[in-house]
Design a protein around this motif. Structure first.
Motif, PDB file in Angstrom:
ATOM      1  N   SER A 162       3.013  -7.957  -8.132  1.00 46.72           N
ATOM      2  CA  SER A 162       3.429  -8.535  -6.853  1.00 46.72           C
ATOM      3  C   SER A 162       2.550  -9.708  -6.446  1.00 46.72           C
ATOM      4  CB  SER A 162       3.396  -7.467  -5.761  1.00 46.72           C
ATOM      5  OG  SER A 162       4.316  -6.435  -6.054  1.00 46.72           O
ATOM      6  N   ILE A 163       1.299  -9.695  -6.880  1.00 43.86           N
ATOM      7  CA  ILE A 163       0.417 -10.832  -6.589  1.00 43.86           C
ATOM      8  C   ILE A 163       0.959 -12.083  -7.278  1.00 43.86           C
ATOM      9  CG2 ILE A 163      -1.913 -11.755  -6.908  1.00 43.86           C
ATOM     10  CD1 ILE A 163      -2.949  -8.865  -6.741  1.00 43.86           C
ATOM     11  N   GLY A 164       1.357 -11.926  -8.538  1.00 43.12           N
ATOM     12  CA  GLY A 164       1.961 -13.051  -9.244  1.00 43.12           C
ATOM     13  C   GLY A 164       3.301 -13.447  -8.657  1.00 43.12           C
ATOM     14  N   LEU A 165       4.107 -12.458  -8.281  1.00 40.35           N
ATOM     15  CA  LEU A 165       5.429 -12.735  -7.726  1.00 40.35           C
ATOM     16  C   LEU A 165       5.335 -13.518  -6.428  1.00 40.35           C
ATOM     17  CD1 LEU A 165       8.482 -12.436  -7.733  1.00 40.35           C
ATOM     18  CD2 LEU A 165       8.210 -10.158  -6.713  1.00 40.35           C
ATOM     19  N   GLN A 166       4.347 -13.185  -5.588  1.00 43.63           N
ATOM     20  CA  GLN A 166       4.201 -13.927  -4.337  1.00 43.63           C
ATOM     21  C   GLN A 166       3.861 -15.392  -4.602  1.00 43.63           C
ATOM     22  OE1 GLN A 166       5.080 -13.463  -1.433  1.00 43.63           O
ATOM     23  NE2 GLN A 166       3.988 -15.047  -0.285  1.00 43.63           N
ATOM     24  N   SER A 298      -2.319 -12.685  -1.602  1.00 39.66           N
ATOM     25  CA  SER A 298      -2.191 -11.333  -2.134  1.00 39.66           C
ATOM     26  C   SER A 298      -0.755 -10.951  -2.451  1.00 39.66           C
ATOM     27  CB  SER A 298      -2.831 -10.347  -1.154  1.00 39.66           C
ATOM     28  OG  SER A 298      -3.059  -9.094  -1.752  1.00 39.66           O
ATOM     29  N   TYR A 299      -0.275  -9.806  -1.921  1.00 39.95           N
ATOM     30  CA  TYR A 299       1.024  -9.263  -2.328  1.00 39.95           C
ATOM     31  C   TYR A 299       2.206  -9.888  -1.610  1.00 39.95           C
ATOM     32  CZ  TYR A 299      -2.465  -5.426  -2.561  1.00 39.95           C
ATOM     33  OH  TYR A 299      -3.598  -4.679  -2.698  1.00 39.95           O
ATOM     34  N   GLY A 300       1.962 -10.611  -0.500  1.00 40.02           N
ATOM     35  CA  GLY A 300       3.067 -11.214   0.216  1.00 40.02           C
ATOM     36  C   GLY A 300       2.993 -11.010   1.714  1.00 40.02           C
ATOM     37  N   PRO A 301       3.998 -11.463   2.470  1.00 42.26           N
ATOM     38  CA  PRO A 301       4.016 -11.331   3.930  1.00 42.26           C
ATOM     39  C   PRO A 301       3.800  -9.881   4.374  1.00 42.26           C
ATOM     40  CG  PRO A 301       5.757 -12.800   3.232  1.00 42.26           C
ATOM     41  CD  PRO A 301       5.163 -12.233   1.972  1.00 42.26           C
ATOM     42  N   ASN A 307      -0.332  -4.469  12.178  1.00 38.93           N
ATOM     43  CA  ASN A 307       0.926  -3.914  12.677  1.00 38.93           C
ATOM     44  C   ASN A 307       1.859  -3.550  11.525  1.00 38.93           C
ATOM     45  OD1 ASN A 307       0.394  -4.021  15.461  1.00 38.93           O
ATOM     46  ND2 ASN A 307       0.934  -6.177  15.546  1.00 38.93           N
ATOM     47  N   TYR A 308       1.883  -4.392  10.503  1.00 39.34           N
ATOM     48  CA  TYR A 308       2.762  -4.136   9.358  1.00 39.34           C
ATOM     49  C   TYR A 308       2.207  -3.027   8.472  1.00 39.34           C
ATOM     50  CZ  TYR A 308       5.390  -4.793   5.050  1.00 39.34           C
ATOM     51  OH  TYR A 308       6.166  -4.576   3.935  1.00 39.34           O
ATOM     52  N   GLU A 309       0.936  -3.158   8.102  1.00 38.73           N
ATOM     53  CA  GLU A 309       0.393  -2.259   7.097  1.00 38.73           C
ATOM     54  C   GLU A 309       0.048  -0.877   7.642  1.00 38.73           C
ATOM     55  OE1 GLU A 309      -1.399  -5.193   3.705  1.00 38.73           O
ATOM     56  OE2 GLU A 309      -2.845  -4.289   5.090  1.00 38.73           O
ATOM     57  N   PHE A 310      -0.503  -0.811   8.850  1.00 33.51           N
ATOM     58  CA  PHE A 310      -1.005   0.480   9.342  1.00 33.51           C
ATOM     59  C   PHE A 310      -0.154   1.087  10.445  1.00 33.51           C
ATOM     60  CE2 PHE A 310      -4.711  -1.655   7.518  1.00 33.51           C
ATOM     61  CZ  PHE A 310      -5.089  -0.694   6.596  1.00 33.51           C
ATOM     62  N   TRP A 322      11.146 -11.442   1.890  1.00 34.78           N
ATOM     63  CA  TRP A 322      10.274 -10.782   0.927  1.00 34.78           C
ATOM     64  C   TRP A 322       8.920 -10.441   1.536  1.00 34.78           C
ATOM     65  CZ3 TRP A 322      12.787  -8.832  -2.857  1.00 34.78           C
ATOM     66  CH2 TRP A 322      13.929  -9.472  -3.346  1.00 34.78           C
ATOM     67  N   THR A 323       8.765  -9.194   1.935  1.00 39.81           N
ATOM     68  CA  THR A 323       7.472  -8.686   2.388  1.00 39.81           C
ATOM     69  C   THR A 323       6.708  -8.150   1.181  1.00 39.81           C
ATOM     70  OG1 THR A 323       8.409  -6.497   2.728  1.00 39.81           O
ATOM     71  CG2 THR A 323       8.431  -8.011   4.619  1.00 39.81           C
ATOM     72  N   GLU A 324       5.489  -7.705   1.388  1.00 39.07           N
ATOM     73  CA  GLU A 324       4.735  -7.147   0.263  1.00 39.07           C
ATOM     74  C   GLU A 324       5.430  -5.906  -0.301  1.00 39.07           C
ATOM     75  OE1 GLU A 324       0.765  -5.865   1.427  1.00 39.07           O
ATOM     76  OE2 GLU A 324       1.355  -5.891   3.527  1.00 39.07           O
ATOM     77  N   LYS A 325       5.974  -5.058   0.560  1.00 41.24           N
ATOM     78  CA  LYS A 325       6.675  -3.866   0.079  1.00 41.24           C
ATOM     79  C   LYS A 325       7.919  -4.244  -0.718  1.00 41.24           C
ATOM     80  CE  LYS A 325       9.095   0.248   1.853  1.00 41.24           C
ATOM     81  NZ  LYS A 325       8.268   1.352   1.361  1.00 41.24           N
ATOM     82  N   ARG A 326       8.686  -5.232  -0.210  1.00 41.50           N
ATOM     83  CA  ARG A 326       9.887  -5.650  -0.930  1.00 41.50           C
ATOM     84  C   ARG A 326       9.534  -6.379  -2.234  1.00 41.50           C
ATOM     85  NH1 ARG A 326      12.090  -5.563   4.562  1.00 41.50           N
ATOM     86  NH2 ARG A 326      11.581  -7.714   5.147  1.00 41.50           N
TER      87      ARG A 326
END
Length: 713
Positions: A162-166, A298-301, A307-310, A322-326
Motif C-alpha cells: 500500500s505504501i507503493g500503491l499510494q 505512507s499508506y494513503g489518506p 479521527n480516521y485511525e483511532f 482511496w483511503t489507507e484501508k481501501r
C-alpha cells in the motif's frame, strides 16, 4: 522466581534503543478496545528498510545518535537552557530507555471484536499494520479482510504494498505511460508490479543485480544503476521525450537522485517521493520543464489522522476514493487476481523464536523476510508477573494505570525513595508497562486496569491515562474503596465532575482524592507561602507553553479537554494555595477575532473570596529559549518573582532576597507527602473542596470565553 504468567505468555519483538538489542519480549496480552480488533498473528513481514534503520540507530553510540537527529540536539540544548543540565540528561536517557515495537505488516485471524466494530467477525482472516507480536490490537480502519485464494504469507505484504500503491496514486499514471522506479527494494519491486498491472511501461534502476533481475522477471526494463547513465537510458527508451513520471523508492542521503529524476522527466512530468533521499533541489532542473514534485504519505489518506485511525471515522468514498484501508483492499484484490505475485520476493522464512536470524543479518541479500508464528494455542493472560522477593507492606502499596510519558519521565522518578511498594502497572498495549515494571521492580504488569482495582493489597491507585478516561477511572477507584491520585485534570466536563463528587460523598470508607497539582509543593512555592503569610495579594502567572499542533489529542475538547482545562489548571491551584482562598469569579479572553474554546493563547482573570486577584497568561506563541513558567506575587509592599521553579527573587523582605535550586516543580515532594498521608490516614494533601473549586474555575474560564462575561464559580 522465573518470570512467568499463570497460563500463557505473548511474545513481541522490540528494539532497545539505549542498548542496541533486538529482543523477543514477554508481554501481557492486550484487551480488545472500542473500535478495535484483536488478531492472532499467523505471519508478519519484516520491513528491511524501516526496521533496519531502527536497529542500526539503536546499535549506534550516543554521539552517532545525535548526529543522525540534529533537530533533536537543538531541542536538548534549548531544554538545558530553560531547565538545567541534570533534568535534561535524565529526560534524554529516560526517552532512550523506551522500547520500540518493530513491524507493521501483519496477517492473522480475528479472535475478538471491540464495541462499534460491525464489518468484522471472530474467525475472519485479516491483514493489518500490527507489529511483530503473537496477539495484536488494531483499529478497524487499519484492517482489511483477506480474500479467498490469498495466503497469510502473501497477505503480510499488504501494508508495504500500500505504501507503493499510494505513490502510484499520486503520480496519476495512465495506460501506456512510462514510469521510472528508482530503488528496487521491496517497495520498489511491488510498485513495479502494480504499475505493470496498471498498463504502464516501467523502467527500474537499482545497485543490486538480484533486485534488477527480479524487476526484469516481472516485466519491467530494469538496469544496474552503477553500470549505465540512467538519464540517457530513459531518453533512449522514450525516443528522447523523457518519462511521464518518476517514483523514488530509494533510500540515500545523496542529492543526485532528485536531480536525475528531474533530468529524465519530460516537460510537465511528475515526480513522487516514497523513499528517503537528499532534497537539495536545483531550481534549474525543475524550472524549464515545469515539473511537479510531491512526497507520498505512507499508506494513503487517513494516515496519522486520529479521527480516521483511532476513532473509526471513515472518509466518504465519493470525496476520498482511496483511503489507507481501501488501498489495503486494492493490494489484496491484486494478489487474488494474480496481478501481483509476491512469492518470488520471499528470501527467507523464519520461526518467530529464531527472529535473530533475520535481525542479525539485515545488511545481507534478503528482500522479504517472513516471520512464522505458532499455529496452536492462543496466549490469553493479561497479567505478567515479574521476579521479586519483596512482600507488600500493609500500607503504601500502589498500582499505576497508564504507562505513558508522564509516568515514565515524571511520576516514577518522583516516587523513588518515597517508601512506595510497586505492585501493578497497567497499559493498554502491555509493552510500555512491561518495560517500566522491569525497570522499577513492579510485581505485576497488566493490560487490564481492573486487576489493579480488584487487588486487596493496593491502597493507592495512580491514574495517568488520557484526560477523557480520568473521571470514569477515578469513580471506579473510589467505588473500589481505594485512595486515588489522578494526573490533572480531574475531569474535562462538568457532568464528569459532578459524578465524581457524588461518588466521593457516598464512599463507604474514608479515602482521599488527589490531583497532580504539583506546583504548590515545589520548594519555591513553599518558601513563598511562608514569606507571604495570610495576606491579600495580586498574582500574575505566565506560561510560555509552547506550540502544540491542533490535531494533537490534548487540543480536542472531548479527549484532552483543551490546554486551559488540561494545563492552565496548575496555576489556578497554585493561586488557591498562595491566597489561601477559593476562586469566586472568572473571566477569560483569547487571542484572535473569533477564538475557539480550545484556544491556547488566553488571558484568565480570577477574583478570590478574600479579595485577592490573579491573572494567568497562557501563551503558545512564544519562544522555547525563554523560561517556560514565571510567577509574580505582589503583596503589602513586597514582591516575589519565581522563574521556571529554579530561581526566586524577593523584594521588600527582611532576611530574604533570592533562592536558587535545580529545576523542581514539586513532583517528588507531592509524591512523598501523598505516600505519608496514605500510610498514616492523615488529612488529604490538597483539600477535596480546593480540587473541585480549581476544576470548576477552569470550566468557568471556557464558559466566560464563549459567553463574553464574568462567570461565578
Amino acid at each position: 522466581m522465573d518470570e512467568t504468567i499463570c497460563r500463557s505468555k505473548m511474545k513481541q519483538i522490540i528494539q532497545d534503543l539505549k542498548r542496541g538489542h533486538t529482543i523477543l519480549e514477554d508481554i501481557p496480552v492486550p484487551l480488545v478496545r472500542k473500535g478495535t480488533l484483536l488478531i492472532k498473528t499467523n505471519r508478519s513481514l519484516v520491513s528491511l528498510g524501516t526496521e533496519k534503520m531502527l536497529v542500526e540507530f539503536g546499535k549506534s553510540n550516543l554521539i552517532s545518535k545525535a548526529r543522525q537527529q540534529p533537530e533533536k540536539v537543538k531541542q536538548v540544548l534549548d531544554k538545558i537552557k530553560t531547565e538545567g543540565l541534570l533534568p535534561t540528561l535524565e529526560a534524554v536517557f529516560n526517552k532512550l530507555d523506551e522500547p520500540i515495537p518493530l513491524g507493521y505488516c501483519n496477517a492473522g485471524e480475528v479472535i475478538a471484536v471491540g464495541e462499534n466494530v460491525t464489518e468484522f467477525r471472530v474467525g475472519d482472516r485479516v491483514a493489518s499494520n500490527g507489529p511483530h507480536a503473537e496477539i495484536v490490537c488494531v483499529p478497524q480502519n487499519l484492517v482489511a479482510k483477506i480474500p479467498e485464494g490469498v495466503t497469510y504469507e502473501e497477505a503480510s505484504f499488504t501494508v508495504i504494498g500500500s505504501i507503493g500503491l499510494q505513490g502510484i496514486r499520486l503520480i496519476h499514471p495512465t495506460m501506456g505511460e512510462t514510469i521510472v522506479v528508482i530503488g528496487l527494494g521491496l517497495i520498489g519491486l511491488l510498485t513495479t508490479q502494480l504499475l505493470l498491472a496498471n498498463g504502464c511501461n516501467v523502467i527500474g534502476f537499482d545497485f543490486d543485480p538480484q533486485k534488477v533481475r527480479l524487476a526484469v522477471d516481472s516485466g519491467a526494463k530494469a538496469f544496474l544503476a552503477s553500470a549505465v547513465n540512467v538519464v540517457k537510458i530513459v531518453e533512449e527508451l522514450t525516443n528522447g521525450v523523457g518519462c511521464d513520471g518518476v517514483i523514488i523508492t530509494a533510500s540515500t542521503k545523496s542529492n543526485d537522485v532528485i536531480s536525475q529524476a528531474a533530468q529524465m522527466s519530460r516537460k510537465k512530468g511528475r515526480i513522487v517521493l516514497v523513499g528517503v533521499i537528499g532534497l537539495d533541489i536545483q531550481r534549474a532542473d525543475f524550472f524549464k520543464k515545469e515539473l511537479t514534485f510531491q512526497v507520498s504519505c505512507s499508506y494513503g489518506p487517513g494516515r496519522y489522522d486520529e479521527n480516521y485511525e483511532f476513532r473509526g471515522q471513515d472518509y466518504p468514498i465519493g470525496y476520498v476514493r482511496w483511503t489507507e484501508k481501501r488501498n489495503f483492499e486494492a493490494v489484496l484484490d491484486a494478489m487474488q487476481k494474480k496481478r501481483v505475485n509476491v512469492n518470488p520476493l520471499i528470501t527467507e522464512r523464519v520461526p518467530l523464536q529464531d527472529y535473530l536470524k533475520i535481525y542479525n543479518n539485515m545488511g545481507g541479500e534478503s528482500i522479504a523476510s517472513i516471520l512464522e508464528y505458532p499455529v496452536t494455542g492462543i496466549a490469553n493472560e493479561t497479567v505478567l508477573r515479574l521476579p521479586t522477593s519483596l512482600m507488600p507492606p500493609s500500607k503504601g502499596v500502589i498500582g499505576i494505570i497508564g504507562a505513558g510519558n508522564f509516568t515514565k519521565m515524571t511520576l516514577l522518578p518522583a516516587l523513588k525513595n518515597t517508601g512506595a511498594f510497586y505492585k501493578y502497572i497497567s497499559s493498554a498495549g502491555g509493552l510500555s508497562s512491561k518495560s517500566l515494571a522491569r525497570k522499577y521492580s513492579f510485581e505485576y504488569s497488566t493490560t487490564d486496569y481492573k486487576k489493579v482495582l480488584d487487588d486487596h493489597d493496593v491502597d493507592l491507585v495512580m491514574i495517568t491515562t488520557r484526560h477523557d478516561l480520568h473521571s470514569a477511572m477515578v469513580i471506579e477507584t473510589i467505588e473500589a474503596g481505594k485512595n486515588v491520585f489522578v494526573e490533572k485534570p480531574l475531569a474535562i466536563k462538568r457532568e464528569e465532575l459532578e459524578n465524581i463528587i457524588a461518588a466521593y460523598q457516598v464512599a463507604t470508607k474514608p479515602i482521599s482524592v488527589s490531583v497532580g497539582f504539583n506546583r504548590r509543593f515545589s520548594p519555591h512555592a513553599r518558601k513563598a507561602k511562608l514569606l507571604l503569610g495570610d495576606s491579600v495579594m495580586n498574582i500574575i502567572c505566565t506560561m510560555n507553553a509552547g506550540f502544540i499542533p491542533s490535531d494533537v489529542w490534548v487540543q480536542d475538547m472531548n479527549t484532552g479537554g483543551g490546554r486551559i482545562i488540561g494545563e492552565a489548571c496548575h496555576f489556578i491551584d497554585l493561586m488557591l494555595y498562595f491566597t489561601g482562598s477559593r476562586v469566586l469569579n472568572v473571566s477569560m479572553s483569547a487571542m484572535g477575532s473569533n477564538p475557539s474554546e480550545n484556544t491556547d493563547n488566553a488571558i484568565i482573570t480570577l477574583k478570590f473570596e478574600n479579595g485577592s486577584q490573579g491573572v494567568i497568561n497562557y501563551f503558545s506563541n512564544g519562544n522555547k529559549e525563554h523560561d517556560k513558567e514565571r510567577v509574580e506575587i505582589y503583596s503589602q509592599g513586597r514582591i516575589l518573582i519565581i522563574e521556571n521553579f529554579r530561581k526566586m527573587k524577593g523584594y521588600g523582605f527582611k532576611g530574604f532576597s533570592s533562592m536558587n535550586t535545580q529545576l523542581d516543580k514539586g513532583h517528588k515532594a507531592q509524591c512523598k507527602l501523598l505516600l505519608e498521608q496514605v500510610k498514616t490516614g492523615s488529612d488529604p494533601i490538597i483539600p477535596f473542596e480546593d480540587i473541585v473549586n480549581t476544576t470548576k474555575a477552569s470550566f468557568a474560564a471556557i464558559d466566560s470565553l464563549k459567553e463574553g462575561k464574568w462567570i461565578t464559580v
